[in-house]
Enzyme design. Structure first.
Site: not given
Ligand code: GLP
Length: 246
Positions: A67, A136, A138, A143
């Site tokens: 992404d 959440n 995702h 989302e």
């Molecule tokens: C972002 C990314 C996700 C990632 C998520 C969790 O929103 N788009 O790919 O898994 O954050 O992030 P973290 O690993 O910092 O908790």
């Protein structure tokens, strides 16, 4: 599904890196689906170490990232292209032309989604897809919603994601409100999936994703239908799953 419960973030990162290294060693020209966020940073550091020691090469690897924030230039220090350069690509021998991240500045996001989906399809999708998970549930930037989006698309970020990611920006107001993300269909086409999770604030999402009902309200719950998932977490992120065993 294989579950590795490791004692802390460093052990989680080494375990996850060993799964990726095994993929690269067994198929040097593999396609790696890569992720951003704080969860995979340690995994990338371990891969860089093995590269520096001469134990691993990314010379033939192709990569597709999950992404990108919509509206951020590749050289913006919070863009996911910049994250990948600074956390992995600039430190290993992967060829720049073999790496793909959606174009956050694309004028027509629908066209960029379609183009990016073609890039992933052209590579035959990922041999191994690395995933973090939002609080959440995702994955990528898919989302919670009322359906599982199939292909790469533009998405409106939820308040909870904006809030969670605000720590990387000067303020929550600076967090982009939209992102381009691979769809759930794109992710599920990967031959293998590796999920990394750490920290107590992920424990609920992990339980819902792997023990709760399969629902687009918890996008990661779709992974229960994937035939080859490895979940690597630290003890606090996996606390509810391990409680559940007995
Ligand atoms: C972002 C990314 C996700 C990632 C998520 C969790 O929103 N788009 O790919 O898994 O954050 O992030 P973290 O690993 O910092 O908790």
């Amino acid at each position: 599904m294989r579950i590795y419960c490791e004692k802390d973030y460093d052990a989680m990162s080494r375990r996850a890196a060993s799964v990726i290294a095994a993929q690269v060693v067994s198929k040097p020209d593999c396609v790696l689906g890569l992720a951003t966020g704080s969860s995979p940073v340690g995994t990338y550091q371990q891969l860089i170490k093995w590269y520096e020691q001469g134990d691993l090469s990314f010379r033939e690897v192709r990569s597709v990232n999950l992404d990108e924030y919509y509206g951020l230039a590749p050289d913006h220090d919070q863009s996911y292209r910049y994250f990948m350069q600074t956390n992995l690509f600039d430190h290993v021998d992967i060829l720049p032309e073999n790496t793909s991240v959606p174009d956050g500045l694309a004028k027509d996001p629908a066209a960029e989604g379609a183009r990016y989906e073609q890039v992933a399809a052209g590579l035959g999708y990922a041999d191994l897809q690395l995933l973090g998970m939002g609080r959440n549930g995702h994955i990528g930037f898919n989302e919670p919603c009322d359906h599982f989006p199939l292909a790469t698309h533009l998405v409106d970020l939820t308040e909870s994601t904006i809030e969670a990611n605000a720590r990387f920006f000067a303020s929550a107001d600076d967090v982009p409100r939209q992102a381009l993300t691979m769809g759930i269909g794109t992710i599920m086409r990967a031959r293998k999936i590796l999920v990394v999770v750490s920290g107590a604030d992920k424990a609920d999402a992990v339980w819902k994703a792997f023990r709760g009902p399969i629902t687009p309200d918890v996008p990661a719950s779709i992974l229960q239908l994937h035939p080859d998932v490895t979940l690597v977490g630290d003890e606090s992120a996996l606390a509810k799953l391990t409680e559940d065993k007995g």
